[in-house]
Design a protein around this motif. Sequence first.
Motif, PDB file in Angstrom:
ATOM      1  N   ALA B 181       0.823  -1.218   0.000  1.00 62.38           N
ATOM      2  CA  ALA B 181       0.000   0.000   0.000  1.00 62.38           C
ATOM      3  C   ALA B 181       0.856   1.266   0.000  1.00 62.38           C
ATOM      4  CB  ALA B 181      -0.937  -0.011   1.216  1.00 62.38           C
ATOM      5  N   ALA B 182       1.940   1.261   0.778  1.00 63.84           N
ATOM      6  CA  ALA B 182       2.761   2.472   0.888  1.00 63.84           C
ATOM      7  C   ALA B 182       3.349   2.854  -0.467  1.00 63.84           C
ATOM      8  CB  ALA B 182       3.874   2.261   1.917  1.00 63.84           C
ATOM      9  N   LEU B 183       3.747   1.847  -1.244  1.00 66.07           N
ATOM     10  CA  LEU B 183       4.291   2.138  -2.579  1.00 66.07           C
ATOM     11  C   LEU B 183       3.231   2.742  -3.490  1.00 66.07           C
ATOM     12  CD1 LEU B 183       6.734   1.923  -4.534  1.00 66.07           C
ATOM     13  CD2 LEU B 183       5.781  -0.266  -5.278  1.00 66.07           C
ATOM     14  N   HIS B 187       3.221   6.368  -5.437  1.00 64.57           N
ATOM     15  CA  HIS B 187       2.941   6.584  -6.864  1.00 64.57           C
ATOM     16  C   HIS B 187       1.801   7.590  -7.053  1.00 64.57           C
ATOM     17  CE1 HIS B 187       5.635   3.948  -9.027  1.00 64.57           C
ATOM     18  NE2 HIS B 187       5.402   2.968  -8.187  1.00 64.57           N
ATOM     19  N   SER B 188       0.769   7.480  -6.230  1.00 63.15           N
ATOM     20  CA  SER B 188      -0.379   8.377  -6.351  1.00 63.15           C
ATOM     21  C   SER B 188       0.045   9.819  -6.072  1.00 63.15           C
ATOM     22  CB  SER B 188      -1.480   7.971  -5.366  1.00 63.15           C
ATOM     23  OG  SER B 188      -1.814   6.603  -5.554  1.00 63.15           O
ATOM     24  N   LEU B 189       0.840  10.003  -5.021  1.00 56.21           N
ATOM     25  CA  LEU B 189       1.292  11.351  -4.660  1.00 56.21           C
ATOM     26  C   LEU B 189       2.233  11.914  -5.723  1.00 56.21           C
ATOM     27  CD1 LEU B 189       1.804  10.655  -0.869  1.00 56.21           C
ATOM     28  CD2 LEU B 189       0.197  12.326  -1.811  1.00 56.21           C
ATOM     29  N   GLU B 190       3.100  11.077  -6.256  1.00 57.96           N
ATOM     30  CA  GLU B 190       4.035  11.520  -7.300  1.00 57.96           C
ATOM     31  C   GLU B 190       3.266  11.963  -8.552  1.00 57.96           C
ATOM     32  OE1 GLU B 190       7.243  12.040  -7.693  1.00 57.96           O
ATOM     33  OE2 GLU B 190       8.102  11.227  -5.858  1.00 57.96           O
ATOM     34  N   ARG B 191       2.228  11.211  -8.891  1.00 61.64           N
ATOM     35  CA  ARG B 191       1.438  11.580 -10.064  1.00 61.64           C
ATOM     36  C   ARG B 191       0.767  12.939  -9.857  1.00 61.64           C
ATOM     37  NH1 ARG B 191      -3.551   7.915 -11.892  1.00 61.64           N
ATOM     38  NH2 ARG B 191      -4.355   8.778  -9.941  1.00 61.64           N
ATOM     39  N   LEU B 206      -7.275  12.638  -5.463  1.00 62.25           N
ATOM     40  CA  LEU B 206      -6.867  11.430  -4.763  1.00 62.25           C
ATOM     41  C   LEU B 206      -8.076  10.595  -4.338  1.00 62.25           C
ATOM     42  CD1 LEU B 206      -3.909  13.000  -2.805  1.00 62.25           C
ATOM     43  CD2 LEU B 206      -3.729  11.193  -4.510  1.00 62.25           C
ATOM     44  N   GLU B 207      -9.161  10.763  -5.072  1.00 62.15           N
ATOM     45  CA  GLU B 207     -10.369   9.951  -4.864  1.00 62.15           C
ATOM     46  C   GLU B 207      -9.994   8.463  -4.967  1.00 62.15           C
ATOM     47  OE1 GLU B 207     -13.521  11.636  -4.847  1.00 62.15           O
ATOM     48  OE2 GLU B 207     -14.758   9.822  -4.666  1.00 62.15           O
ATOM     49  N   GLY B 208     -10.431   7.689  -3.995  1.00 64.99           N
ATOM     50  CA  GLY B 208     -10.126   6.248  -4.024  1.00 64.99           C
ATOM     51  C   GLY B 208      -8.685   5.918  -3.679  1.00 64.99           C
ATOM     52  N   LYS B 209      -7.980   6.908  -3.143  1.00 64.54           N
ATOM     53  CA  LYS B 209      -6.576   6.666  -2.783  1.00 64.54           C
ATOM     54  C   LYS B 209      -6.314   6.961  -1.299  1.00 64.54           C
ATOM     55  CE  LYS B 209      -4.775   5.946  -6.997  1.00 64.54           C
ATOM     56  NZ  LYS B 209      -6.090   5.475  -7.532  1.00 64.54           N
ATOM     57  N   SER B 210      -7.370   7.156  -0.529  1.00 65.31           N
ATOM     58  CA  SER B 210      -7.157   7.626   0.847  1.00 65.31           C
ATOM     59  C   SER B 210      -6.375   6.605   1.682  1.00 65.31           C
ATOM     60  CB  SER B 210      -8.491   7.961   1.509  1.00 65.31           C
ATOM     61  OG  SER B 210      -9.338   6.833   1.454  1.00 65.31           O
ATOM     62  N   TYR B 211      -6.640   5.316   1.473  1.00 65.93           N
ATOM     63  CA  TYR B 211      -5.935   4.314   2.275  1.00 65.93           C
ATOM     64  C   TYR B 211      -4.456   4.244   1.900  1.00 65.93           C
ATOM     65  CZ  TYR B 211      -4.547  -0.128   4.350  1.00 65.93           C
ATOM     66  OH  TYR B 211      -3.879  -1.084   5.065  1.00 65.93           O
ATOM     67  N   VAL B 212      -4.169   4.139   0.610  1.00 66.55           N
ATOM     68  CA  VAL B 212      -2.756   3.980   0.210  1.00 66.55           C
ATOM     69  C   VAL B 212      -1.953   5.247   0.511  1.00 66.55           C
ATOM     70  CG1 VAL B 212      -3.202   2.160  -1.492  1.00 66.55           C
ATOM     71  CG2 VAL B 212      -3.172   4.563  -2.253  1.00 66.55           C
ATOM     72  N   LEU B 276      -6.255  -2.173  -6.861  1.00 66.55           N
ATOM     73  CA  LEU B 276      -6.813  -1.316  -7.914  1.00 66.55           C
ATOM     74  C   LEU B 276      -5.810  -0.241  -8.350  1.00 66.55           C
ATOM     75  CD1 LEU B 276     -10.442  -0.877  -6.557  1.00 66.55           C
ATOM     76  CD2 LEU B 276      -9.748  -2.118  -8.638  1.00 66.55           C
ATOM     77  N   SER B 277      -5.098   0.342  -7.375  1.00 66.94           N
ATOM     78  CA  SER B 277      -4.108   1.384  -7.706  1.00 66.94           C
ATOM     79  C   SER B 277      -2.997   0.808  -8.563  1.00 66.94           C
ATOM     80  CB  SER B 277      -3.503   1.979  -6.435  1.00 66.94           C
ATOM     81  OG  SER B 277      -4.499   2.564  -5.640  1.00 66.94           O
ATOM     82  N   ALA B 278      -2.510  -0.371  -8.185  1.00 70.63           N
ATOM     83  CA  ALA B 278      -1.431  -0.994  -8.944  1.00 70.63           C
ATOM     84  C   ALA B 278      -1.882  -1.234 -10.381  1.00 70.63           C
ATOM     85  CB  ALA B 278      -1.007  -2.302  -8.281  1.00 70.63           C
ATOM     86  N   THR B 279      -3.074  -1.766 -10.551  1.00 72.73           N
ATOM     87  CA  THR B 279      -3.612  -2.027 -11.883  1.00 72.73           C
ATOM     88  C   THR B 279      -3.675  -0.731 -12.690  1.00 72.73           C
ATOM     89  OG1 THR B 279      -4.932  -3.730 -10.806  1.00 72.73           O
ATOM     90  CG2 THR B 279      -5.508  -3.191 -13.080  1.00 72.73           C
ATOM     91  N   GLU B 280      -4.156   0.330 -12.029  1.00 74.59           N
ATOM     92  CA  GLU B 280      -4.247   1.648 -12.671  1.00 74.59           C
ATOM     93  C   GLU B 280      -2.883   2.157 -13.138  1.00 74.59           C
ATOM     94  OE1 GLU B 280      -6.476   4.182  -9.994  1.00 74.59           O
ATOM     95  OE2 GLU B 280      -5.566   5.957 -10.925  1.00 74.59           O
ATOM     96  N   PHE B 281      -1.844   1.873 -12.364  1.00 80.06           N
ATOM     97  CA  PHE B 281      -0.487   2.328 -12.724  1.00 80.06           C
ATOM     98  C   PHE B 281       0.244   1.291 -13.587  1.00 80.06           C
ATOM     99  CE2 PHE B 281      -1.032   4.991  -8.847  1.00 80.06           C
ATOM    100  CZ  PHE B 281      -0.761   6.221  -9.424  1.00 80.06           C
ATOM    101  N   ASN B 282      -0.477   0.279 -14.068  1.00 78.12           N
ATOM    102  CA  ASN B 282       0.130  -0.788 -14.856  1.00 78.12           C
ATOM    103  C   ASN B 282       1.260  -1.495 -14.123  1.00 78.12           C
ATOM    104  OD1 ASN B 282      -1.432  -0.719 -17.248  1.00 78.12           O
ATOM    105  ND2 ASN B 282      -0.400   1.214 -17.783  1.00 78.12           N
ATOM    106  N   LEU B 283       1.077  -1.667 -12.822  1.00 76.66           N
ATOM    107  CA  LEU B 283       2.065  -2.381 -12.021  1.00 76.66           C
ATOM    108  C   LEU B 283       1.440  -3.666 -11.512  1.00 76.66           C
ATOM    109  CD1 LEU B 283       3.350   0.634  -9.917  1.00 76.66           C
ATOM    110  CD2 LEU B 283       4.613  -0.541 -11.726  1.00 76.66           C
ATOM    111  N   SER B 284       2.281  -4.635 -11.172  1.00 74.65           N
ATOM    112  CA  SER B 284       1.786  -5.879 -10.592  1.00 74.65           C
ATOM    113  C   SER B 284       1.559  -5.675  -9.095  1.00 74.65           C
ATOM    114  CB  SER B 284       2.821  -6.981 -10.826  1.00 74.65           C
ATOM    115  OG  SER B 284       2.772  -7.912  -9.769  1.00 74.65           O
ATOM    116  N   PRO B 285       0.327  -5.921  -8.603  1.00 74.62           N
ATOM    117  CA  PRO B 285       0.083  -5.807  -7.159  1.00 74.62           C
ATOM    118  C   PRO B 285       1.017  -6.713  -6.357  1.00 74.62           C
ATOM    119  CG  PRO B 285      -1.993  -6.075  -8.355  1.00 74.62           C
ATOM    120  CD  PRO B 285      -0.889  -6.300  -9.350  1.00 74.62           C
ATOM    121  N   LEU B 286       1.336  -7.880  -6.890  1.00 72.76           N
ATOM    122  CA  LEU B 286       2.207  -8.827  -6.202  1.00 72.76           C
ATOM    123  C   LEU B 286       3.619  -8.259  -6.046  1.00 72.76           C
ATOM    124  CD1 LEU B 286       2.360 -11.677  -5.010  1.00 72.76           C
ATOM    125  CD2 LEU B 286       3.058 -12.492  -7.279  1.00 72.76           C
ATOM    126  N   THR B 287       4.122  -7.627  -7.118  1.00 77.36           N
ATOM    127  CA  THR B 287       5.453  -7.021  -7.043  1.00 77.36           C
ATOM    128  C   THR B 287       5.469  -5.888  -6.026  1.00 77.36           C
ATOM    129  OG1 THR B 287       5.786  -7.582  -9.353  1.00 77.36           O
ATOM    130  CG2 THR B 287       7.301  -5.974  -8.420  1.00 77.36           C
TER     131      THR B 287
END
Lengths: 349, 349
Positions: B181-183, B187-191, B206-212, B276-287
């Motif tokens: 989540a922290a990563l 990414h959300s803040l950097e964007r 930052l709608e939908g990003k409050s937790y991360v 969902l955030s990882a998917t949005e940034f085209n990143l693997s949630p697992l990574t």
Amino acid sequence: MWRLFALYMEKRTEIGEIGEFGLINHLALQFTGNQDWTELGIGDDTAVLDPKGNKVVTTTELLIEGVHFDLAYTPLQHLGFKAVSVVLSDIAAMNAIPTQIMIGLGLSNRFSVESVDALYEGIRLACEEYKVDVVGGDTTSSPQGLILSMAATGVVEADKLVKRGTAKANDVLCVSGDLGAALMGLHSLEREKQVFLSNPEMQPELEGKSYVVLRQLKPMARFDIIHELRELGVVPTSMIDCSDGLASEIIHLCNASGLGARIFEKNIPIDDETYLSATEFNLSPLTAALNGGEDYELLFTVSQEDFPKVEKIADVTAIGYMTNIRDERVMVMKSDSIVNLTAPGFGNS
Amino acid sequence: MWRLFALYMEKRTEIGEIGEFGLINHLALQFTGNQDWTELGIGDDTAVLDPKGNKVVTTTELLIEGVHFDLAYTPLQHLGFKAVSVVLSDIAAMNAIPTQIMIGLGLSNRFSVESVDALYEGIRLACEEYKVDVVGGDTTSSPQGLILSMAATGVVEADKLVKRGTAKANDVLCVSGDLGAALMGLHSLEREKQVFLSNPEMQPELEGKSYVVLRQLKPMARFDIIHELRELGVVPTSMIDCSDGLASEIIHLCNASGLGARIFEKNIPIDDETYLSATEFNLSPLTAALNGGEDYELLFTVSQEDFPKVEKIADVTAIGYMTNIRDERVMVMKSDSIVNLTAPGFGNS
């Protein structure tokens, strides 16, 4: 012993080649245990100390390139040694025995593994001198320059702990060693840096400056005095180390103890080389001693009863006494006039 | 709750106006004692801790502007809180109780007394949360940016101390909370920073990003888990905190314990918002979970015997087990294929 531009190294290994954990392991391997207080050193989330019933003292120092040191004339080995002395000097000022240090390193990309090794060579030498363990390491990159974050712990028996605020009126005010030398060392090194920058062919000229330069580059935390006091069975009534200059430290002791102090110009210990250097730089040797800083000598008070014992320590000088007059922080001059002690750092007022 | 450009303050008092000692006093006054372990706090050469027969754990962290945080989207209050969480997380990882912190501050001239106050507001909040005392302060100037040097101490009973190197084969590998989540917050803040820089009229989205975002800006050291384990009478067989990412921490545990580990992809806890955030940034949630870092969750092993008790803790997940095969650090994928765990920081090899 020293050279300008200490960053020159024959071999250069990039830190990225061995990785952060590689660097930590590389550094950790150099440290064997000096202290049986250390239960766990480098290699876990924290260090573990077994204080065996004693009190634990802790302190930190942050040393930043361009603020606290200039690598143009500070060999990395000396910087490492000095960083340990500086943080341990606070442990000495509590009448405690140092046990462990932790080192946080921020490194810009101009630092190689070899330059970190040079820094750690000095740290290792200091750890042997003071018999302390390095029990933690944190290395990170820095956008600019070298950042050294030092933390130290020590132990002290409850009845030997010495604070700042416990001096009594009429206690004798004593200082170890001599004062003002570190500032004169700094001026000498700064002058040679300017000469070098204007003509790189010139060799540094530090004839007659070896003592003051050594006091600047390689100060000692005065645990020799702590051990002598313990052997004599004397516990000072208050103590502080001289990091910001004698005047500043006297004001701290007075503020904390709610007392005044009266010192005597004729008693302030100033080395001949400090005196001559100050004169050469058109500075007052007395001002260097009062406001110079970085001497890391111990300023302490002892009861009148204990003073005859302390007087026997060769490297300790009685410079005055504490008074009941809270606002009196004064120096009696050789001319018998009286001046107020002042120090920067206490605000604009 | 947060705003871009956290350095904006209505009032600006230069630090020179109150002086270094003025600033230290100003900050020291804000801290009342939370801990009866603290015998002496700010105002002497060192802090003094009375460990009352327990072991003492110590650790440090160095946080540098531009490397560890970006003040464009990090409110100083959150930075203060986070700095305390980060250094105390290592104390939690030893199964210890935090007692004291010390703070070294390097400040460039763009920081005012008010900005230091904002930073300390977060530090104070964290000290109340974790019930620790601030017992030392060192402030200095910095040629560039903000430097935060954090040191922490804690206490632990000898029979409750938990190290990294004491896991046994077949112990259950557990992790608190969720990972990655922290990563995604970063990414959300950097964007949003990039959006803001290209058009300062834009408000952060930052709608939908409050937790991360909260996980990035205000992480918690998991002393709640430490207390739950104590209440259950469970001492983990090994423990480490997740500062560099799950894979890196598993490798550390394995290396220290001389064991291997086998974890299961399907068990790795990842929050929906992270996913969902990882998917949005085209990143693997697992990574993100394996290599993201800064989650400050606890990774620990417990014996098979103790596991039924630990299973009852709501926020703990069993992700695998330790094995006797030293070189095996693997993850069983949902597809039943097996992949090796890898992590940066262990060098180029």
